[in-house]
Write a protein that holds these residues in place. Structure first.
Motif, PDB file in Angstrom:
ATOM      1  N   PRO A  43       0.852  -1.193   0.000  1.00 44.27           N
ATOM      2  CA  PRO A  43       0.000   0.000   0.000  1.00 44.27           C
ATOM      3  C   PRO A  43       0.887   1.242   0.000  1.00 44.27           C
ATOM      4  CG  PRO A  43      -0.759  -1.572   1.653  1.00 44.27           C
ATOM      5  CD  PRO A  43       0.562  -2.081   1.136  1.00 44.27           C
ATOM      6  N   LEU A  44       0.450   2.277  -0.687  1.00 45.40           N
ATOM      7  CA  LEU A  44       1.284   3.477  -0.794  1.00 45.40           C
ATOM      8  C   LEU A  44       1.685   4.013   0.574  1.00 45.40           C
ATOM      9  CD1 LEU A  44      -0.607   5.172  -3.735  1.00 45.40           C
ATOM     10  CD2 LEU A  44       1.794   4.482  -3.759  1.00 45.40           C
ATOM     11  N   SER A  45       0.780   3.846   1.545  1.00 50.68           N
ATOM     12  CA  SER A  45       1.086   4.380   2.879  1.00 50.68           C
ATOM     13  C   SER A  45       2.219   3.614   3.562  1.00 50.68           C
ATOM     14  CB  SER A  45      -0.174   4.353   3.756  1.00 50.68           C
ATOM     15  OG  SER A  45      -0.773   3.073   3.736  1.00 50.68           O
ATOM     16  N   SER A  46       2.623   2.474   2.991  1.00 49.18           N
ATOM     17  CA  SER A  46       3.689   1.676   3.611  1.00 49.18           C
ATOM     18  C   SER A  46       4.958   1.623   2.780  1.00 49.18           C
ATOM     19  CB  SER A  46       3.194   0.238   3.837  1.00 49.18           C
ATOM     20  OG  SER A  46       2.120   0.219   4.726  1.00 49.18           O
ATOM     21  N   ILE A  47       5.047   2.388   1.731  1.00 51.17           N
ATOM     22  CA  ILE A  47       6.162   2.233   0.806  1.00 51.17           C
ATOM     23  C   ILE A  47       7.490   2.635   1.473  1.00 51.17           C
ATOM     24  CG2 ILE A  47       6.050   4.490  -0.368  1.00 51.17           C
ATOM     25  CD1 ILE A  47       6.220   2.870  -3.037  1.00 51.17           C
ATOM     26  N   GLN A  48       7.454   3.720   2.248  1.00 54.80           N
ATOM     27  CA  GLN A  48       8.675   4.167   2.915  1.00 54.80           C
ATOM     28  C   GLN A  48       9.111   3.154   3.965  1.00 54.80           C
ATOM     29  OE1 GLN A  48       9.403   7.206   1.398  1.00 54.80           O
ATOM     30  NE2 GLN A  48      11.463   6.540   2.014  1.00 54.80           N
ATOM     31  N   ARG A  49       8.121   2.665   4.693  1.00 51.24           N
ATOM     32  CA  ARG A  49       8.396   1.666   5.735  1.00 51.24           C
ATOM     33  C   ARG A  49       9.000   0.412   5.108  1.00 51.24           C
ATOM     34  NH1 ARG A  49       9.298   0.660  10.542  1.00 51.24           N
ATOM     35  NH2 ARG A  49       8.338  -1.055  11.673  1.00 51.24           N
ATOM     36  N   PHE A  50       8.479  -0.008   3.956  1.00 53.85           N
ATOM     37  CA  PHE A  50       9.056  -1.189   3.299  1.00 53.85           C
ATOM     38  C   PHE A  50      10.513  -0.932   2.933  1.00 53.85           C
ATOM     39  CE2 PHE A  50      10.462  -3.563  -0.365  1.00 53.85           C
ATOM     40  CZ  PHE A  50      10.210  -4.869   0.047  1.00 53.85           C
ATOM     41  N   LEU A  51      10.791   0.224   2.348  1.00 55.46           N
ATOM     42  CA  LEU A  51      12.165   0.524   1.934  1.00 55.46           C
ATOM     43  C   LEU A  51      13.117   0.469   3.122  1.00 55.46           C
ATOM     44  CD1 LEU A  51      11.470   3.408  -0.630  1.00 55.46           C
ATOM     45  CD2 LEU A  51      12.472   1.162  -1.158  1.00 55.46           C
ATOM     46  N   ASP A  52      12.691   1.010   4.259  1.00 52.75           N
ATOM     47  CA  ASP A  52      13.538   1.011   5.450  1.00 52.75           C
ATOM     48  C   ASP A  52      13.766  -0.413   5.966  1.00 52.75           C
ATOM     49  OD1 ASP A  52      13.539   3.716   5.205  1.00 52.75           O
ATOM     50  OD2 ASP A  52      12.081   4.086   6.800  1.00 52.75           O
ATOM     51  N   LEU A  53      12.670  -1.152   6.132  1.00 48.72           N
ATOM     52  CA  LEU A  53      12.777  -2.506   6.695  1.00 48.72           C
ATOM     53  C   LEU A  53      13.581  -3.424   5.780  1.00 48.72           C
ATOM     54  CD1 LEU A  53       9.125  -3.021   8.032  1.00 48.72           C
ATOM     55  CD2 LEU A  53      11.205  -2.739   9.411  1.00 48.72           C
ATOM     56  N   ALA A  54      13.303  -3.337   4.481  1.00 52.30           N
ATOM     57  CA  ALA A  54      13.967  -4.233   3.533  1.00 52.30           C
ATOM     58  C   ALA A  54      15.468  -3.952   3.489  1.00 52.30           C
ATOM     59  CB  ALA A  54      13.336  -4.083   2.151  1.00 52.30           C
ATOM     60  N   ALA A  55      15.833  -2.679   3.489  1.00 52.13           N
ATOM     61  CA  ALA A  55      17.261  -2.331   3.443  1.00 52.13           C
ATOM     62  C   ALA A  55      17.979  -2.934   4.644  1.00 52.13           C
ATOM     63  CB  ALA A  55      17.423  -0.812   3.419  1.00 52.13           C
ATOM     64  N   SER A  56      17.331  -2.885   5.784  1.00 61.41           N
ATOM     65  CA  SER A  56      17.963  -3.421   6.984  1.00 61.41           C
ATOM     66  C   SER A  56      18.042  -4.957   6.912  1.00 61.41           C
ATOM     67  CB  SER A  56      17.205  -2.891   8.211  1.00 61.41           C
ATOM     68  OG  SER A  56      16.889  -3.917   9.085  1.00 61.41           O
ATOM     69  N   GLN A  57      17.030  -5.596   6.321  1.00 60.35           N
ATOM     70  CA  GLN A  57      17.088  -7.053   6.148  1.00 60.35           C
ATOM     71  C   GLN A  57      18.239  -7.463   5.232  1.00 60.35           C
ATOM     72  OE1 GLN A  57      12.890  -7.467   5.030  1.00 60.35           O
ATOM     73  NE2 GLN A  57      12.703  -9.100   6.563  1.00 60.35           N
ATOM     74  N   VAL A  58      18.420  -6.705   4.155  1.00 58.55           N
ATOM     75  CA  VAL A  58      19.497  -7.026   3.210  1.00 58.55           C
ATOM     76  C   VAL A  58      20.848  -6.880   3.898  1.00 58.55           C
ATOM     77  CG1 VAL A  58      20.621  -6.340   1.050  1.00 58.55           C
ATOM     78  CG2 VAL A  58      18.122  -6.412   1.192  1.00 58.55           C
ATOM     79  N   ARG A  59      21.016  -5.764   4.650  1.00 57.93           N
ATOM     80  CA  ARG A  59      22.274  -5.547   5.369  1.00 57.93           C
ATOM     81  C   ARG A  59      22.568  -6.694   6.334  1.00 57.93           C
ATOM     82  NH1 ARG A  59      20.816  -0.151   5.648  1.00 57.93           N
ATOM     83  NH2 ARG A  59      19.877  -0.480   7.696  1.00 57.93           N
ATOM     84  N   SER A  60      21.550  -7.121   7.081  1.00 59.77           N
ATOM     85  CA  SER A  60      21.751  -8.209   8.042  1.00 59.77           C
ATOM     86  C   SER A  60      22.094  -9.518   7.340  1.00 59.77           C
ATOM     87  CB  SER A  60      20.482  -8.440   8.874  1.00 59.77           C
ATOM     88  OG  SER A  60      20.076  -7.263   9.476  1.00 59.77           O
ATOM     89  N   TYR A  61      21.491  -9.727   6.184  1.00 59.57           N
ATOM     90  CA  TYR A  61      21.706 -10.990   5.467  1.00 59.57           C
ATOM     91  C   TYR A  61      23.132 -11.075   4.941  1.00 59.57           C
ATOM     92  CZ  TYR A  61      20.983 -14.752   2.078  1.00 59.57           C
ATOM     93  OH  TYR A  61      21.077 -15.916   1.367  1.00 59.57           O
ATOM     94  N   ASP A  62      23.589  -9.977   4.353  1.00 58.21           N
ATOM     95  CA  ASP A  62      24.945  -9.952   3.795  1.00 58.21           C
ATOM     96  C   ASP A  62      25.274  -8.495   3.476  1.00 58.21           C
ATOM     97  OD1 ASP A  62      27.254  -9.971   2.278  1.00 58.21           O
ATOM     98  OD2 ASP A  62      26.640 -11.664   1.017  1.00 58.21           O
ATOM     99  N   ALA A  63      26.150  -7.929   4.283  1.00 57.77           N
ATOM    100  CA  ALA A  63      26.427  -6.488   4.180  1.00 57.77           C
ATOM    101  C   ALA A  63      27.083  -6.113   2.861  1.00 57.77           C
ATOM    102  CB  ALA A  63      27.297  -6.038   5.352  1.00 57.77           C
TER     103      ALA A  63
END
Lengths: 454, 454
Positions: A327-347
């Motif tokens: 949902p458009l109201s969650s797009i920023q939140r997704f970008l933040d959460l996903a970036a942190s997941q990627v970093r944790s998985y493999d920096a």
């Protein structure tokens, strides 16, 4: 044969008894009847541009491919009714051109438009670059012709905006990826042809709220916005490397939006409108700067850059694609959460993130490192990180496939994230249309026989 | 009980065991499971405003009515995602208001909006006054919640513009008139709220080509056209008689079009745009004169006149309604052919012809003479002249039901005009969703058992 048995992303190669190329709807019906009689699985194929293996046979060698490529006629353009009737094998670009020659717009536009075919666009309910204004393929569908799994021909090629006479069968085919029958023809709705466009490169401020910016642009453009494409600096850099003569535009610290307004009227000053809208966005502090294309060649250069991103990814060593929407109201939140997941998985992983932000749709792509095997890497990411990213999208009310479909590669994701009741309803539909399971077997839904008894 | 067992047009009264009024989706599921266990037919009902008897039980007294009226909550407005989530029993007007309070537009508007309910709008895929810009109800549907015939709850209340993950179950429910399950909730797409409107009364020249005028207006308004309503002089006169303080506008010799542009932007001068468009239409010789509303009260008066037409017909003694649509390129031809059919049938008959010409949709109504029995007259016309008119629409590629649906009154028309393959596909769907035939039995499709063995 290999071009027919290998998927677009070259991740999978199946085998086939034969590639059949019917020239008429009657021939399609004959093929289906014969296959039904012999219990042979049919894989319908248009331009074979599926990102999800939707048009690729399995390795059994017991399926046939039915290519619609010979059925590529434009049947009729009706400029007064604003409709176009075509064979399912017509190439999207050719349909766009036929409409434009009649002074109208087929408002479906996507990267593969030079090779994808209308039947495939309907089968995947294709989205693309102007959904924010004109909707998905299903929204453009006025009429359909299709062959069912017993050879019955559904012929409903009407040019009507309104026809409420029972279940809308054509809507069943939109997004069904060839699993309910073979689409052989369609009537599509056209729009007035834009004669003016205003295209702007918006350099986003750090932390700029994408959805709020979109809302402002939609509102103050009087919804003349046709495109709202988001690109990160990394995606732009990749595209630039793939171009011989790249434009000298840069991303803002929060990335870039390519926004375009279009109008068919001589009485609306689009450049002035864009300038007024951009001034508001600058005043809100959401964009650092903006560049309004001053000529058709500047506009084209911006678009070429946007469209070179997939090629840029490919040149580097490809990417693992995540076609998510939230949902458009969650797009920023997704970008933040996903970036942190990627970093944790493999920096060390690098991302190429871009997409149709106007629809809440991001192509959240993980770049394959230059020195690793692409297929191996893809498998590793898809069985690990990808699921984390999809979990995040799902938790925000989003989806693992915004516009690419399910095909053969994403069936497990549908089972993981799909509502149980909805999947039960899907199985009912599959069984109703294809009781013997011969239509594109292996795509979208697993056989209903494995469904636990209720 | 009579308000539940009699249809909106008071043409038919059925009977029922009971009117059940569940307050939650779980209660709906419980009711469905009980009815399924006992083999009792269920007639779902929203605002009971169907023009086709879609919500009326039969006379057997063995069916139950499930009224959704207690499930009327606005569940959530998400202004950033531009969506609204509601119970299926929410009254359309209340949903419009909830959206407007958040600065957004629910672009579904029709005569019955004060009493019809969202579930019924979905069930009939309601159209109305702004389809030319925003589409039908199905085009606004982002998510759905529904109870299937075995009590399974499909819960897909996502707020996503793009979600290509298999068959789009919500699209099956749009237009299904309660025959596949009971819709209990929906997510609808919203648009920027228009803050400016320009409304004009176009007096058409004799023989003015409606479709070409529409094409010009769409093109030169940059497609900001939201409404393009055609009215004949007779319909206007009927409306005027029904109003206490009618505006002093008159029809042109070719009738009238009420056209409206809407914009959410402060930067687009809508009145100037309308004036420029009207000047082109006058120059083309298609309109004799035009009147641009100079105030909100003038605008309201034009709309009140348009909306008083059904009441005007009712006051006279009612009308036999024909909700036809034809391709825009055939609209003039239909008007000519149909007028001649009516004259041949009975030279004394009077017509009230008006409708959503922007969608090729005309309400081609035959007025009931003041001194005859309305029910008898309706039966006579519907078994004779109506079929001639529908034949003409069908021959031009049109339909017998543009937006009113099929319900119980138009099943024979579906069998007469529906494509055989499409009806076969409809029966498959009905059987898949409702194998026991308990969901709104008697509406849309006749039982598949009567289908000849294939």
């Amino acid at each position: 044969m290999a071009t027919y048995t290998t998927d677009q992303r070259q991740l999978f190669t199946g085998s086939t008894i034969a590639v059949l190329k019917p020239a008429t709807t009657e021939q399609v019906a004959d093929i289906v009847r014969l296959a039904a009689h012999r219990g042979i699985g049919i894989v319908p194929q248009g331009g074979n541009t599926s990102y999800c293996g939707g048009a690729t046979p399995d390795t059994s060698g017991r399926q046939i491919i039915v290519s619609l490529e010979r059925m590529d006629r434009i049947r009729e353009v009706d400029p007064v009714s604003m409709s176009i009737s075509v064979d399912a094998g017509a190439i999207l670009k050719n349909v766009q051109n036929a409409a434009a020659n009649a002074g109208l717009l087929l408002p479906l536009s996507l990267g593969a438009e030079g090779s994808c075919r209308i039947g495939g666009n309907i089968g995947t309910n294709a989205g693309g670059l102007s959904v924010v204004r004109y909707g998905m393929t299903r929204d453009l569908l006025l009429g359909i012709e299709a062959v069912l799994s017993d050879g019955t021909v559904v012929s409903d090629m009407r040019k009507l905006r309104k026809n409420n006479t029972g279940y809308d069968i054509k809507q069943c085919f939109a997004g069904s990826e060839g699993t309910l029958g073979i689409v052989t023809g369609a009537v599509l709705r056209l729009a007035p042809l834009p004669t003016r466009r205003a295209s702007a490169w918006l350099k986003l401020a750090s932390g700029a709220p994408l959805a709020e910016l979109l809302a402002l642009v939609r509102r103050e453009s009087a919804d003349l916005l046709t495109t709202f494409e988001f690109m990160t600096a990394r995606s732009i850099a990749l595209a630039t490397e793939a171009m011989t003569n790249p434009p000298s535009v840069r991303a803002g610290s929060g990335g870039t939006v390519l926004a375009e307004f279009a109008s068919s009227s001589r009485h609306v000053g689009l450049d002035e409108l864009m300038e007024a809208v951009l001034a508001e966005a600058i005043e809100a502090g959401w964009i650092e700067d903006a560049f309004l294309a001053q000529s058709e060649s500047q506009r084209t250069a911006m678009w070429q850059l946007r469209e070179a991103i997939p090629e840029g990814e490919k040149r580097r060593n490809g990417s693992v694609k995540h076609d998510i929407s939230v949902p458009l109201s969650s797009i920023q939140r997704f970008l933040d959460l996903a970036a942190s997941q990627v970093r944790s998985y493999d920096a060390d992983l690098e991302l190429s993130v871009y997409g149709h932000a106007g629809d809440g749709n991001l192509h959240y792509n993980v770049l394959v490192p230059p020195d690793v095997d692409r297929t191996e890497f893809t498998k590793r990411i898809e069985s690990g990180l990808s699921l984390q990213l999809y979990d995040t999208a799902a938790a925000l009310g989003g989806t693992f496939s915004a516009e690419h479909g399910v095909g053969r590669f994403k069936k497990h994701l549908l089972e993981r994230y799909g509502d149980v009741g909805r999947i039960a309803a899907m199985r009912r539909i599959k069984k109703a249309f294809d009781p013997a399971g011969i239509m594109n077997p292996g795509a979208i839904v697993r056989p209903w026989r494995k469904e636990p008894a209720s």
